[in-house]
Design a protein around this motif. Structure first.
Motif, PDB file in Angstrom:
ATOM      1  N   VAL A  54      60.197 -34.570  30.478  1.00  0.00           N
ATOM      2  CA  VAL A  54      59.942 -33.548  31.492  1.00  0.00           C
ATOM      3  C   VAL A  54      58.950 -32.535  30.925  1.00  0.00           C
ATOM      4  N   LEU A  55      57.859 -32.319  31.653  1.00  0.00           N
ATOM      5  CA  LEU A  55      56.847 -31.347  31.238  1.00  0.00           C
ATOM      6  C   LEU A  55      57.080 -30.022  31.947  1.00  0.00           C
ATOM      7  N   LEU A  56      57.054 -28.939  31.175  1.00  0.00           N
ATOM      8  CA  LEU A  56      57.175 -27.583  31.702  1.00  0.00           C
ATOM      9  C   LEU A  56      55.954 -26.803  31.238  1.00  0.00           C
ATOM     10  N   LEU A  57      55.085 -26.451  32.160  1.00  0.00           N
ATOM     11  CA  LEU A  57      53.875 -25.699  31.831  1.00  0.00           C
ATOM     12  C   LEU A  57      53.917 -24.368  32.573  1.00  0.00           C
ATOM     13  N   ASP A  58      53.955 -23.277  31.815  1.00  0.00           N
ATOM     14  CA  ASP A  58      53.876 -21.957  32.445  1.00  0.00           C
ATOM     15  C   ASP A  58      52.484 -21.791  33.040  1.00  0.00           C
ATOM     16  N   GLN A  59      52.419 -21.592  34.349  1.00  0.00           N
ATOM     17  CA  GLN A  59      51.122 -21.420  34.993  1.00  0.00           C
ATOM     18  C   GLN A  59      50.431 -20.188  34.437  1.00  0.00           C
ATOM     19  N   ARG A  60      49.121 -20.241  34.296  1.00  0.00           N
ATOM     20  CA  ARG A  60      48.376 -19.099  33.765  1.00  0.00           C
ATOM     21  C   ARG A  60      48.749 -17.824  34.525  1.00  0.00           C
ATOM     22  N   GLY A  61      49.000 -16.769  33.758  1.00  0.00           N
ATOM     23  CA  GLY A  61      49.409 -15.506  34.348  1.00  0.00           C
ATOM     24  C   GLY A  61      50.912 -15.296  34.379  1.00  0.00           C
ATOM     25  N   THR A  62      51.690 -16.319  33.986  1.00  0.00           N
ATOM     26  CA  THR A  62      53.151 -16.207  34.036  1.00  0.00           C
ATOM     27  C   THR A  62      53.760 -16.539  32.674  1.00  0.00           C
ATOM     28  N   GLY A  63      55.015 -16.128  32.483  1.00  0.00           N
ATOM     29  CA  GLY A  63      55.777 -16.527  31.291  1.00  0.00           C
ATOM     30  C   GLY A  63      55.030 -16.305  30.000  1.00  0.00           C
ATOM     31  N   GLY A  64      54.839 -17.397  29.254  1.00  0.00           N
ATOM     32  CA  GLY A  64      54.137 -17.316  27.975  1.00  0.00           C
ATOM     33  C   GLY A  64      52.683 -17.705  28.069  1.00  0.00           C
ATOM     34  N   SER A  65      52.108 -17.749  29.276  1.00  0.00           N
ATOM     35  CA  SER A  65      50.717 -18.163  29.475  1.00  0.00           C
ATOM     36  C   SER A  65      49.858 -16.979  29.919  1.00  0.00           C
ATOM     37  N   HIS A  66      49.524 -16.126  28.951  1.00  0.00           N
ATOM     38  CA  HIS A  66      48.687 -14.944  29.212  1.00  0.00           C
ATOM     39  C   HIS A  66      49.182 -14.208  30.463  1.00  0.00           C
ATOM     40  N   PRO A  67      50.414 -13.707  30.444  1.00  0.00           N
ATOM     41  CA  PRO A  67      51.019 -13.130  31.652  1.00  0.00           C
ATOM     42  C   PRO A  67      50.270 -11.899  32.161  1.00  0.00           C
ATOM     43  N   LEU A  68      50.158 -11.793  33.471  1.00  0.00           N
ATOM     44  CA  LEU A  68      49.536 -10.638  34.107  1.00  0.00           C
ATOM     45  C   LEU A  68      50.631  -9.611  34.409  1.00  0.00           C
ATOM     46  N   THR A  69      50.938  -8.810  33.432  1.00  0.00           N
ATOM     47  CA  THR A  69      51.968  -7.783  33.591  1.00  0.00           C
ATOM     48  C   THR A  69      51.371  -6.431  33.267  1.00  0.00           C
ATOM     49  N   CYS A  70      51.955  -5.396  33.861  1.00  0.00           N
ATOM     50  CA  CYS A  70      51.488  -4.041  33.573  1.00  0.00           C
ATOM     51  C   CYS A  70      52.680  -3.124  33.462  1.00  0.00           C
ATOM     52  N   GLN A  71      52.455  -1.947  32.889  1.00  0.00           N
ATOM     53  CA  GLN A  71      53.529  -0.993  32.643  1.00  0.00           C
ATOM     54  C   GLN A  71      53.675   0.024  33.767  1.00  0.00           C
ATOM     55  N   THR A  72      52.876  -0.135  34.820  1.00  0.00           N
ATOM     56  CA  THR A  72      52.947   0.803  35.936  1.00  0.00           C
ATOM     57  C   THR A  72      54.313   0.730  36.595  1.00  0.00           C
ATOM     58  N   PRO A  73      54.995   1.841  36.816  1.00  0.00           N
ATOM     59  CA  PRO A  73      56.324   1.780  37.447  1.00  0.00           C
ATOM     60  C   PRO A  73      56.236   1.267  38.875  1.00  0.00           C
ATOM     61  N   ALA A  74      57.303   0.589  39.312  1.00  0.00           N
ATOM     62  CA  ALA A  74      57.340   0.041  40.670  1.00  0.00           C
ATOM     63  C   ALA A  74      57.416   1.170  41.688  1.00  0.00           C
ATOM     64  N   ALA A  75      56.763   0.927  42.837  1.00  0.00           N
ATOM     65  CA  ALA A  75      56.744   1.947  43.886  1.00  0.00           C
ATOM     66  C   ALA A  75      58.050   2.005  44.657  1.00  0.00           C
ATOM     67  N   THR A  76      58.829   0.957  44.531  1.00  0.00           N
ATOM     68  CA  THR A  76      60.111   0.925  45.239  1.00  0.00           C
ATOM     69  C   THR A  76      61.214   0.580  44.251  1.00  0.00           C
ATOM     70  N   GLY A  77      62.400   1.041  44.533  1.00  0.00           N
ATOM     71  CA  GLY A  77      63.557   0.743  43.701  1.00  0.00           C
ATOM     72  C   GLY A  77      64.807   1.007  44.496  1.00  0.00           C
ATOM     73  N   GLU A  78      65.936   0.841  43.865  1.00  0.00           N
ATOM     74  CA  GLU A  78      67.194   1.039  44.572  1.00  0.00           C
ATOM     75  C   GLU A  78      67.284   2.478  45.073  1.00  0.00           C
ATOM     76  N   GLY A  79      67.463   2.633  46.361  1.00  0.00           N
ATOM     77  CA  GLY A  79      67.596   3.955  46.960  1.00  0.00           C
ATOM     78  C   GLY A  79      66.283   4.644  47.263  1.00  0.00           C
TER      79      GLY A  79
END
Length: 309
Positions: free
Chosen positions: A147-172
């Motif tokens: 079984v092959l598991l490839l993290d698509q580019r931008g996700t998981g361990g494949s150069h993830p596109l993440t940022c530290q900006t806080p989410a605009a919505t949250g609980e409440g």
């Protein structure tokens, strides 16, 4: 008979042979001349080969690893490798990114030539992170194929596109479109420091998958797409039909659908279609009545008397 059972039997036979040989040697020599017998533990350790540190599949060298699902205690054993690709294939001398791939090894001594490729949903999910909860349901497939598991580019361990900006919505928190737009722009600016978001598309991901297939020795794929992964499967089959043996689509996303903005409408349509089936099946209707009506009665009751459960 499984490989592990064969290994245990092999070790037992080796120990038995060694003990018999030592016993016969004792009859050929005087007791004073006979060397002391080796402990059974030492014989067992000598007979059992050390597990390999790496595994070569095509031109890819994999190492033993453990795949964990974030925010849970689930994990699964696999073989992992890093795979480098150009971020922009039109500019092969530009920035290169590293993709994370894993192979869950078949239990067969001679696995089938084809390989199952799990395509995660989202978009945004990572295949290596999604495997642990799926492993029990798909374990029978390992009897014959990898079984092959490839993290698509931008996700998981494949150069993830993440940022530290806080989410605009949250609980409440009340939904604020203007604030969400501002934070999206800020997040995009942060990402652009290390990535070109224009290159993180389905089309680019499909070419990554084909590059990995070639590096693994060009097996044919049994594509299993889940939600957004069904679109990747369709696009891959269109561009690389020679690499496809079979396709399973779970929760199909049509190519003309703008994924994301229509989630609410898609959910409503799916609920109506599924609940309508219950209304025409006597047993279901007798047990559950009209589920669609019940759903809205529950919604109205919670609006009138909100409470947490």
């Amino acid at each position: 008979m499984t490989f592990q059972r064969k290994t245990r039997i092999g070790v037992a036979v080796a120990v038995a042979v060694a003990i018999i040989a030592a016993h016969r040697a004792g009859h050929r020599h005087d007791r004073d001349e006979a060397p002391p017998a080796a402990p059974a533990q030492a014989l067992t350790a000598a007979a059992k080969p050390a597990p390999p540190a790496t595994w070569k599949l095509g031109s890819v060298t994999l190492h033993a690893c453990e795949l964990a699902q974030p925010n849970s205690g689930l994990s699964a054993a696999a073989w992992c490798a890093s795979f480098e690709v150009p971020e922009n294939r039109a500019d092969p001398h530009g920035r290169r990114i590293t993709l994370k791939l894993a192979v869950v090894r078949s239990q067969a001594q001679a696995p089938a030539r084809d390989m199952l490729a799990l395509l995660a949903g989202g978009p945004g999910q990572a295949a290596t992170e999604g495997w642990p909860p799926l492993a029990p349901a798909l374990k029978d497939l390992l009897a014959h194929r990898h079984v092959l598991l490839l993290d698509q580019r931008g996700t998981g361990g494949s150069h993830p596109l993440t940022c530290q900006t806080p989410a605009a919505t949250g609980e409440g928190a009340a939904f604020d479109p203007a604030r969400l737009r501002e934070e999206t722009v800020a997040c995009l600016k942060e990402i652009e420091a290390t990535a070109d978001p224009r290159q993180y598309t389905t089309t680019a991901a499909v070419e990554d998958l084909e590059a990995v297939r070639q590096a693994l020795g060009a097996p044919t794929f049994d594509l299993v797409g889940i939600s957004y992964g069904t679109r990747v499967a369709q696009q891959y089959a269109m561009r690389h039909p020679q690499g496809v043996r079979s396709i399973v689509l779970d929760g199909v996303v049509p190519n003309e659908l703008v994924l994301g903005q229509d989630f609410a409408r898609n959910l409503e349509d799916a609920l109506e279609a599924q609940f309508a089936r219950c209304n025409v099946e006597a047993g279901c209707k007798a047990r559950f009545g009209d589920p669609y009506q019940t759903l809205y009665q529950l919604r109205d009751a919670l609006r009138a008397n909100p409470h947490k459960v």
